[in-house]
Write a protein that holds these residues in place. Structure first.
Motif, PDB file in Angstrom:
ATOM      1  N   ALA A  56      10.423  -0.210   2.267  1.00 23.74           N
ATOM      2  CA  ALA A  56       9.189   0.166   2.966  1.00 23.74           C
ATOM      3  C   ALA A  56       8.078  -0.797   2.547  1.00 23.74           C
ATOM      4  O   ALA A  56       7.337  -0.530   1.611  1.00 23.74           O
ATOM      5  CB  ALA A  56       8.818   1.611   2.641  1.00 23.74           C
ATOM      6  N   GLY A 115      10.198 -11.671   9.871  1.00 20.20           N
ATOM      7  CA  GLY A 115       9.466 -12.354   8.805  1.00 20.20           C
ATOM      8  C   GLY A 115       8.069 -11.821   8.615  1.00 20.20           C
ATOM      9  O   GLY A 115       7.765 -10.689   8.960  1.00 20.20           O
ATOM     10  N   GLN A 119       1.723   0.866  12.388  1.00 21.04           N
ATOM     11  CA  GLN A 119       1.978   1.674  11.185  1.00 21.04           C
ATOM     12  C   GLN A 119       1.882   3.173  11.449  1.00 21.04           C
ATOM     13  O   GLN A 119       2.593   3.953  10.824  1.00 21.04           O
ATOM     14  CB  GLN A 119       1.057   1.250  10.040  1.00 21.04           C
ATOM     15  CG  GLN A 119       1.618   0.019   9.315  1.00 21.04           C
ATOM     16  CD  GLN A 119       0.693  -0.469   8.231  1.00 21.04           C
ATOM     17  OE1 GLN A 119      -0.445  -0.853   8.520  1.00 21.04           O
ATOM     18  NE2 GLN A 119       1.147  -0.464   7.000  1.00 21.04           N
ATOM     19  N   SER A 171       0.819  -1.212   0.000  1.00 22.15           N
ATOM     20  CA  SER A 171       0.000   0.000   0.000  1.00 22.15           C
ATOM     21  C   SER A 171       0.851   1.260   0.000  1.00 22.15           C
ATOM     22  O   SER A 171       0.448   2.297  -0.525  1.00 22.15           O
ATOM     23  CB  SER A 171      -0.937  -0.013   1.203  1.00 22.15           C
ATOM     24  OG  SER A 171      -0.303   0.573   2.308  1.00 22.15           O
ATOM     25  N   ILE A 221      12.213  -1.117   7.463  1.00 18.52           N
ATOM     26  CA  ILE A 221      11.354  -0.963   8.638  1.00 18.52           C
ATOM     27  C   ILE A 221      10.536  -2.229   8.801  1.00 18.52           C
ATOM     28  O   ILE A 221      10.077  -2.817   7.810  1.00 18.52           O
ATOM     29  CB  ILE A 221      10.465   0.302   8.559  1.00 18.52           C
ATOM     30  CG1 ILE A 221       9.829   0.593   9.927  1.00 18.52           C
ATOM     31  CG2 ILE A 221       9.427   0.200   7.446  1.00 18.52           C
ATOM     32  CD1 ILE A 221       9.361   2.025  10.098  1.00 18.52           C
TER      33      ILE A 221
HETATM   34  C1  GAR Z   1       4.834  -2.029   7.137  1.00 20.67           C
HETATM   35  O1  GAR Z   1       4.160  -2.229   8.356  1.00 20.67           O
HETATM   36  C2  GAR Z   1       6.238  -2.592   7.207  1.00 20.67           C
HETATM   37  O2  GAR Z   1       6.802  -2.493   8.485  1.00 20.67           O
HETATM   38  C3  GAR Z   1       5.983  -4.028   6.864  1.00 20.67           C
HETATM   39  O3  GAR Z   1       5.057  -3.985   5.823  1.00 20.67           O
HETATM   40  C4  GAR Z   1       4.188  -2.868   6.033  1.00 20.67           C
HETATM   41  C5  GAR Z   1       4.066  -2.106   4.734  1.00 20.67           C
HETATM   42  O4  GAR Z   1       3.087  -1.107   4.831  1.00 20.67           O
HETATM   43  N1  GAR Z   1       7.205  -4.680   6.455  1.00 20.67           N
HETATM   44  C6  GAR Z   1       7.490  -5.954   6.735  1.00 20.67           C
HETATM   45  O5  GAR Z   1       6.726  -6.704   7.304  1.00 20.67           O
HETATM   46  C7  GAR Z   1       8.861  -6.399   6.280  1.00 20.67           C
HETATM   47  N2  GAR Z   1       9.220  -7.671   6.873  1.00 20.67           N
HETATM   48  P1  GAR Z   1       3.038   0.073   3.780  1.00 20.67           P
HETATM   49  O6  GAR Z   1       3.105  -0.559   2.383  1.00 20.67           O
HETATM   50  O7  GAR Z   1       1.692   0.709   4.011  1.00 20.67           O
HETATM   51  O8  GAR Z   1       4.184   0.989   4.044  1.00 20.67           O
END
Ligand code: GAR
Length: 200
Positions: free
Chosen positions: A87, A118, A171, A11, A108
């Motif tokens: 990200a 994971g 988030q 997203s 992140i």
């Molecule tokens: C975030 O919460 C990030 O920390 C996580 O995916 C989400 C992406 O949200 N990443 C992982 O789990 C990596 N192992 P976004 O696309 O809305 O930024």
């Protein structure tokens, strides 16, 4: 200016926070490229709307991870990228990118690492019954969420939390934390010495 590339598969709410922060001048960096393995990702749409150059690829068109990463490397070099910012990029990174960007690639993750690396970190935290989880920004090495830790923010887990509710609260913190950490890099305030992270 200091130039960053953001890698995103989903997203892109973190990507959006970085875009907003760049626009307001607080980031101190220019978002010079979005890299995505998902042509349909909302993150790609956000980049196009913001006029950020996009490199999208379909992993299935390549014979290996290394093969598409070599192509990404070419794009990064051409765009003179100083820092890679993962990200929500849901793929492991190989030495093709890890080595040239040692100390210059961050990720992140939605847990207090080293707990719950994971996939589905928020689900893992709820399942385990921890009272605190959060978000971690760390350097990327060849492992799964294993690199040296730069910054963390804690989020309380309530007794009736679902994975989705917890993920959304994490988030919110990520959107505050990630632009701040990127601004530290842009200001030259972060260094990696071996596995030690130095903050100035
Ligand atoms: C975030 O919460 C990030 O920390 C996580 O995916 C989400 C992406 O949200 N990443 C992982 O789990 C990596 N192992 P976004 O696309 O809305 O930024």
């Amino acid at each position: 200016p200091y130039r960053i590339a953001v890698f995103a598969s989903g997203s892109g709410s973190n990507f959006q926070a970085l875009l907003d922060s760049a626009q307001s001048g607080r980031l101190g960096a220019q978002i010079a490229l979005l890299v995505s393995d998902k042509p349909q990702a909302k993150a790609v749409e956000r980049a196009r709307a913001a006029g950020v150059p996009v490199f999208v690829f379909a992993p299935k068109d390549y014979e290996s991870r290394e093969a598409y990463e070599r192509e990404i490397l070419g794009e990064l070099q051409q765009a003179k990228i100083d820092l890679i910012v993962l990200a929500g990029y849901m793929r492991l990174i190989t030495d093709v990118l890890v080595e040239p960007y040692a100390g210059r690639m961050i990720n992140i993750h939605p847990s207090l690492l080293p707990s719950f690396p994971g996939k589905d970190a928020a689900g893992q935290a709820v399942e385990h019954g921890v009272r605190l989880s959060g978000a971690t920004v760390h350097f990327v090495d060849g492992g799964m969420d294993t690199g040296p830790i730069i910054a963390q923010r804690a989020v309380e887990v309530t007794a009736d939390d679902t994975a989705i509710e917890l993920q959304l609260r994490i988030q919110e913190q990520e959107r505050l934390l990630y632009p701040e950490v990127v601004s530290w890099f842009a200001a030259g305030r972060v260094k990696l010495e071996g596995r030690r992270v130095l903050l100035f």
